[in-house]
Design a protein around this motif. Sequence first.
Motif, mmCIF file in Angstrom:
data_model
loop_
_atom_site.group_PDB
_atom_site.id
_atom_site.type_symbol
_atom_site.label_atom_id
_atom_site.label_comp_id
_atom_site.label_asym_id
_atom_site.label_seq_id
_atom_site.Cartn_x
_atom_site.Cartn_y
_atom_site.Cartn_z
ATOM 1 N N ALA A 160 9.041 8.842 -2.240
ATOM 2 C CA ALA A 160 7.782 8.261 -1.585
ATOM 3 C C ALA A 160 7.617 6.817 -1.456
ATOM 4 C CB ALA A 160 6.642 8.682 -2.597
ATOM 5 N N LEU A 161 6.874 6.199 -0.470
ATOM 6 C CA LEU A 161 6.773 4.388 -0.546
ATOM 7 C C LEU A 161 5.294 4.124 -0.831
ATOM 8 C CD1 LEU A 161 8.483 3.797 2.954
ATOM 9 C CD2 LEU A 161 9.432 3.558 0.654
ATOM 10 N N LEU A 162 5.414 3.108 -1.681
ATOM 11 C CA LEU A 162 4.121 2.529 -1.955
ATOM 12 C C LEU A 162 4.022 0.930 -1.441
ATOM 13 C CD1 LEU A 162 3.926 3.266 -5.893
ATOM 14 C CD2 LEU A 162 3.248 4.667 -3.843
ATOM 15 N N LEU A 163 3.229 0.862 -0.726
ATOM 16 C CA LEU A 163 3.252 -0.620 0.126
ATOM 17 C C LEU A 163 2.000 -1.168 -0.372
ATOM 18 C CD1 LEU A 163 4.013 1.177 3.811
ATOM 19 C CD2 LEU A 163 5.634 0.473 2.054
ATOM 20 N N ASP A 164 2.051 -2.251 -0.760
ATOM 21 C CA ASP A 164 1.115 -3.345 -1.197
ATOM 22 C C ASP A 164 1.015 -4.451 -0.005
ATOM 23 O OD1 ASP A 164 -0.918 -4.655 -2.498
ATOM 24 O OD2 ASP A 164 0.325 -4.868 -4.462
ATOM 25 N N GLU A 165 0.264 -4.177 0.783
ATOM 26 C CA GLU A 165 -0.105 -5.261 1.862
ATOM 27 C C GLU A 165 1.090 -5.966 2.282
ATOM 28 O OE1 GLU A 165 -3.647 -7.168 1.830
ATOM 29 O OE2 GLU A 165 -4.161 -6.813 -0.012
ATOM 30 N N PRO A 166 2.435 -5.215 2.819
ATOM 31 C CA PRO A 166 3.605 -5.638 3.012
ATOM 32 C C PRO A 166 3.550 -6.560 4.408
ATOM 33 C CG PRO A 166 3.637 -3.471 3.560
ATOM 34 C CD PRO A 166 2.355 -3.563 2.596
ATOM 35 N N PHE A 167 2.595 -6.071 5.340
ATOM 36 C CA PHE A 167 2.705 -6.947 6.551
ATOM 37 C C PHE A 167 1.499 -8.107 6.679
ATOM 38 C CE2 PHE A 167 2.304 -2.035 7.030
ATOM 39 C CZ PHE A 167 3.622 -1.951 7.012
ATOM 40 N N SER A 168 0.897 -8.561 5.583
ATOM 41 C CA SER A 168 -0.022 -9.572 5.601
ATOM 42 C C SER A 168 0.421 -10.760 5.866
ATOM 43 C CB SER A 168 -0.916 -9.542 4.362
ATOM 44 O OG SER A 168 -0.018 -9.789 3.201
ATOM 45 N N ARG A 169 1.756 -11.282 5.668
ATOM 46 C CA ARG A 169 2.173 -12.701 5.679
ATOM 47 C C ARG A 169 3.046 -12.835 6.934
ATOM 48 N NH1 ARG A 169 3.291 -14.914 -0.316
ATOM 49 N NH2 ARG A 169 1.187 -14.382 -1.060
ATOM 50 N N PRO A 192 6.208 10.590 1.875
ATOM 51 C CA PRO A 192 4.891 10.408 1.804
ATOM 52 C C PRO A 192 4.393 8.734 1.392
ATOM 53 C CG PRO A 192 5.489 11.385 -0.321
ATOM 54 C CD PRO A 192 6.721 11.358 0.644
ATOM 55 N N VAL A 193 3.545 8.339 2.109
ATOM 56 C CA VAL A 193 3.403 6.803 2.231
ATOM 57 C C VAL A 193 1.975 6.712 1.456
ATOM 58 C CG1 VAL A 193 3.426 4.859 3.510
ATOM 59 C CG2 VAL A 193 4.967 6.380 3.702
ATOM 60 N N LEU A 194 1.841 5.596 0.455
ATOM 61 C CA LEU A 194 0.443 5.209 -0.039
ATOM 62 C C LEU A 194 0.667 3.635 0.327
ATOM 63 C CD1 LEU A 194 -2.075 6.079 -1.247
ATOM 64 C CD2 LEU A 194 -1.201 5.312 -3.282
ATOM 65 N N LEU A 195 -0.392 3.210 1.481
ATOM 66 C CA LEU A 195 -0.515 1.861 1.831
ATOM 67 C C LEU A 195 -1.724 1.286 1.318
ATOM 68 C CD1 LEU A 195 -0.356 -0.513 3.817
ATOM 69 C CD2 LEU A 195 -1.508 0.565 5.370
ATOM 70 N N VAL A 196 -1.629 0.218 0.515
ATOM 71 C CA VAL A 196 -2.900 -0.645 -0.099
ATOM 72 C C VAL A 196 -3.151 -1.772 1.126
ATOM 73 C CG1 VAL A 196 -3.424 -2.261 -1.624
ATOM 74 C CG2 VAL A 196 -3.016 0.017 -2.172
ATOM 75 N N THR A 197 -4.219 -1.891 1.594
ATOM 76 C CA THR A 197 -4.320 -3.158 2.489
ATOM 77 C C THR A 197 -5.879 -3.326 2.859
ATOM 78 O OG1 THR A 197 -4.242 -3.939 4.984
ATOM 79 C CG2 THR A 197 -4.848 -1.449 4.475
ATOM 80 N N HIS A 198 -6.350 -4.411 3.146
ATOM 81 C CA HIS A 198 -7.917 -4.884 3.549
ATOM 82 C C HIS A 198 -7.777 -4.875 5.180
ATOM 83 C CE1 HIS A 198 -5.738 -8.700 3.603
ATOM 84 N NE2 HIS A 198 -6.655 -8.848 4.464
#
Length: 216
Positions: A160-169, A192-198
């Motif tokens: 599975a993938l956990l993404l902690d705002e990887p696109f923000s920069r 399955p992917v869980l993305l954290v972002t604002h």
Amino acid sequence: MSGQPDCLRLEGVRITRGGEVLLGADFAVAPGTATTVMGPSGSGKSTLLAFLAGFLDPAFMAEGRVRLGDDDLTRLPPQARRLGLMFQDDLLFPHLDVAGNLLFALPAAVRGRAARRSAVDAALGEVGLEGFGDRDPATLSGGQRARVALMRTLIARPRALLLDEPFSRLDRSLRGQVRDLVFGVARARRLPVLLVTHDEEDAAAAGGPVVSLRAM
């Protein structure tokens, strides 16, 4: 463990600090889909990922379970959970070339110099970076670094993938391209992917359910 794609499930998760409830979560992420967790600063988005990945700060207390397929990950050490993480920074090792960065993450089960190099070449080819193995990461563009970071995560064979705002920069011109790449590869591999972002555009690109956390 079956060979079928796994569903990531958060069951009755509750995280507290100093007796105060920070967040609660109870949902599932199906294989090949992305669920987005959104909320303001202080709502616990990154804390939730830390719990899932197995490195929650001891200042926090957690209840509930994390399951991946038939496996209960809740008390496993981080390295045994086989969860791929991507962060705001690509975290490429500056003292290694591109191939060295990927070889670092390649499972030890892939043995022999030829087999390991072949795996690295195939990973680079998957994201259009054929022949980049000998490059210094410092010479890469932002988009190229993001591609290498993605493949370093995937070459470890996560479930599975956990993404902690990887696109923000990333520059806005690159964000859409890299988002499409990350979610496209995850769908193709049935992860399955869980993305954290604002960022609402990130959530829209993920294309799945959105879970909103509120600061407490």
